[in-house]
Design a protein around this motif. Sequence first.
Motif, PDB file in Angstrom:
ATOM      1  N   LEU A  83      30.845  37.912  48.086  1.00 16.26           N
ATOM      2  CA  LEU A  83      32.157  38.362  48.544  1.00 16.26           C
ATOM      3  C   LEU A  83      33.007  38.821  47.369  1.00 16.26           C
ATOM      4  O   LEU A  83      33.697  39.853  47.442  1.00 16.26           O
ATOM      5  N   GLY A  84      32.939  38.076  46.282  1.00 12.70           N
ATOM      6  CA  GLY A  84      33.695  38.462  45.097  1.00 12.70           C
ATOM      7  C   GLY A  84      33.227  39.786  44.518  1.00 12.70           C
ATOM      8  O   GLY A  84      34.051  40.622  44.103  1.00 12.70           O
ATOM      9  N   THR A 120      36.170  38.311  39.962  1.00 16.15           N
ATOM     10  CA  THR A 120      35.282  37.467  39.178  1.00 16.15           C
ATOM     11  C   THR A 120      35.006  36.162  39.916  1.00 16.15           C
ATOM     12  O   THR A 120      35.762  35.765  40.813  1.00 16.15           O
ATOM     13  N   PRO A 121      33.936  35.441  39.540  1.00 16.06           N
ATOM     14  CA  PRO A 121      33.687  34.128  40.155  1.00 16.06           C
ATOM     15  C   PRO A 121      34.867  33.177  39.987  1.00 16.06           C
ATOM     16  O   PRO A 121      35.149  32.376  40.889  1.00 16.06           O
ATOM     17  N   TYR A 122      35.566  33.246  38.844  1.00 19.79           N
ATOM     18  CA  TYR A 122      36.723  32.377  38.650  1.00 19.79           C
ATOM     19  C   TYR A 122      37.790  32.651  39.708  1.00 19.79           C
ATOM     20  O   TYR A 122      38.356  31.710  40.293  1.00 19.79           O
ATOM     21  N   VAL A 123      38.071  33.910  39.977  1.00 19.73           N
ATOM     22  CA  VAL A 123      39.102  34.251  40.959  1.00 19.73           C
ATOM     23  C   VAL A 123      38.669  33.822  42.362  1.00 19.73           C
ATOM     24  O   VAL A 123      39.489  33.363  43.168  1.00 19.73           O
ATOM     25  N   LEU A 141      39.140  30.131  42.437  1.00 18.74           N
ATOM     26  CA  LEU A 141      40.575  29.871  42.412  1.00 18.74           C
ATOM     27  C   LEU A 141      41.179  30.079  43.808  1.00 18.74           C
ATOM     28  O   LEU A 141      42.028  29.295  44.255  1.00 18.74           O
ATOM     29  N   THR A 142      40.738  31.117  44.497  1.00 25.03           N
ATOM     30  CA  THR A 142      41.213  31.358  45.857  1.00 25.03           C
ATOM     31  C   THR A 142      40.796  30.215  46.781  1.00 25.03           C
ATOM     32  O   THR A 142      41.604  29.722  47.585  1.00 25.03           O
ATOM     33  N   LEU A 143      39.553  29.782  46.664  1.00 24.05           N
ATOM     34  CA  LEU A 143      39.066  28.664  47.480  1.00 24.05           C
ATOM     35  C   LEU A 143      39.888  27.409  47.213  1.00 24.05           C
ATOM     36  O   LEU A 143      40.270  26.690  48.143  1.00 24.05           O
ATOM     37  N   TRP A 144      40.166  27.142  45.940  1.00 34.04           N
ATOM     38  CA  TRP A 144      40.961  25.976  45.544  1.00 34.04           C
ATOM     39  C   TRP A 144      42.376  26.066  46.112  1.00 34.04           C
ATOM     40  O   TRP A 144      42.912  25.103  46.665  1.00 34.04           O
TER      41      TRP A 144
END
Length: 316
Positions: free
Chosen positions: A204-205, A211-214, A217-220
Motif C-alpha cells: 500500500l505504501g 516510505t515504510p516509516y510513514v 506512523l499512520t498505523l500508529w
Amino acid sequence: MAALRRPRTGGRGGAGPGRGPARGAAHPVPDGRPGPGRGGRARRGVPVGLRTVRTAPEQVADTVADLLGEGFDLATAPLFRAALVHDGGPEQLLLLVCHHIIGDGWSSRLLEQELHGTVAALRDGRTPDLPDLPLRYADAAAWLRSQLTDELREDQLSYWRETLTGLPALELPTARERADHRSIDGAGVVVDLPAPAVEALLALGRRAGATPYVVLLTLWTVTLARAAGQWDFGVGSPHAGRTRPELHGLVGLFLNTVVLRPGLTPDLSFEDALALVEHTCREAFARHAVPFEAVADAVAPTRDASRTPCSRPCSR
C-alpha cells in the motif's frame, strides 16, 4: 549507548569516541535547560577510564541496566564512560555510554561499526584503518547554526505557530491517575504483526509513494486515535538532522523532534489517512531546522509538568 561483545584478546587502539564532539565537553546549565551549544566547554585531554565489572552470566542484564542508570553531571566532564563486563565466559562485553547531549542513535551505530572494525583489525595484527572525516563536529555545529538565520527561524516558527496552536493533548484511557510530574519510567510491549499484513501495508505504501516509516506512523496514529476516541493530537517524530553527506560519518547530536499534526478524522479510509500523514510529514520535515525547544516556547509557553509539550506519543 553502544555495546560490543569480543573475545579475550590483547591490544589497544583508538576508535569512534574521538571522532565526534569532545568527550571532555562540559555543559553547565545555569538556567536549567541543557542543550548542545548552550555553554559547552571542551576540555582537551580529559581521560575516559575503562572500568572493569565482574558479574555472573545470569546477572549481566541487571549489571548493564545499573551501568546505564548511572547519571551524568552536565557541568563536569567527561560525558562519556566505558565499562568492560566480565561474566566468567569466553567473551567480554564492552559497554560505552554517553549522555544524549553529545550523541544520538545514529552515533551509536557509527560507534558500533568502528569498534567492530577496530577490534577485528587488532585481532588480526593490523592497524585500524578508520576513514578520514571531512570536518569536525564543532565545525558542523557552527555551520548548522549559521544556516538558521533570523529570517529562516521566523519563517519556520510561523508555520509551527499556525499548525500547532490550540493543539489538544492526547487523552488515552488509563488504569491509573496521571502523576504530577512525568518520568521516564515505563515498560515495553512487543507486538508481532503477521507477515501477510506487513506485506500488504508495504505494498500500500509503495502504491501511495510513502516510505515504510510513514505507513507504520499512520498505523500508529490511527491506533492511538481509535483507542482514545480522539482524532486531533500531535505525534512526535525524530528527524536525524543530517541533511548533507558530510554529516553522515560524524558522532554527535544532530537529532531534532518534529511534531506532526495530521488532523485525521474517523471517516477516512486508511489510504486517505496515509496520504494525509505523508503530506504532513513532508511539510513538517521541510521545517526541521528550528529546535524543538524553540517550537515549544512559541506554541506552548505555559507548560504542564506531567506531559511532554506539544506531543505526548512519539514514533521512532
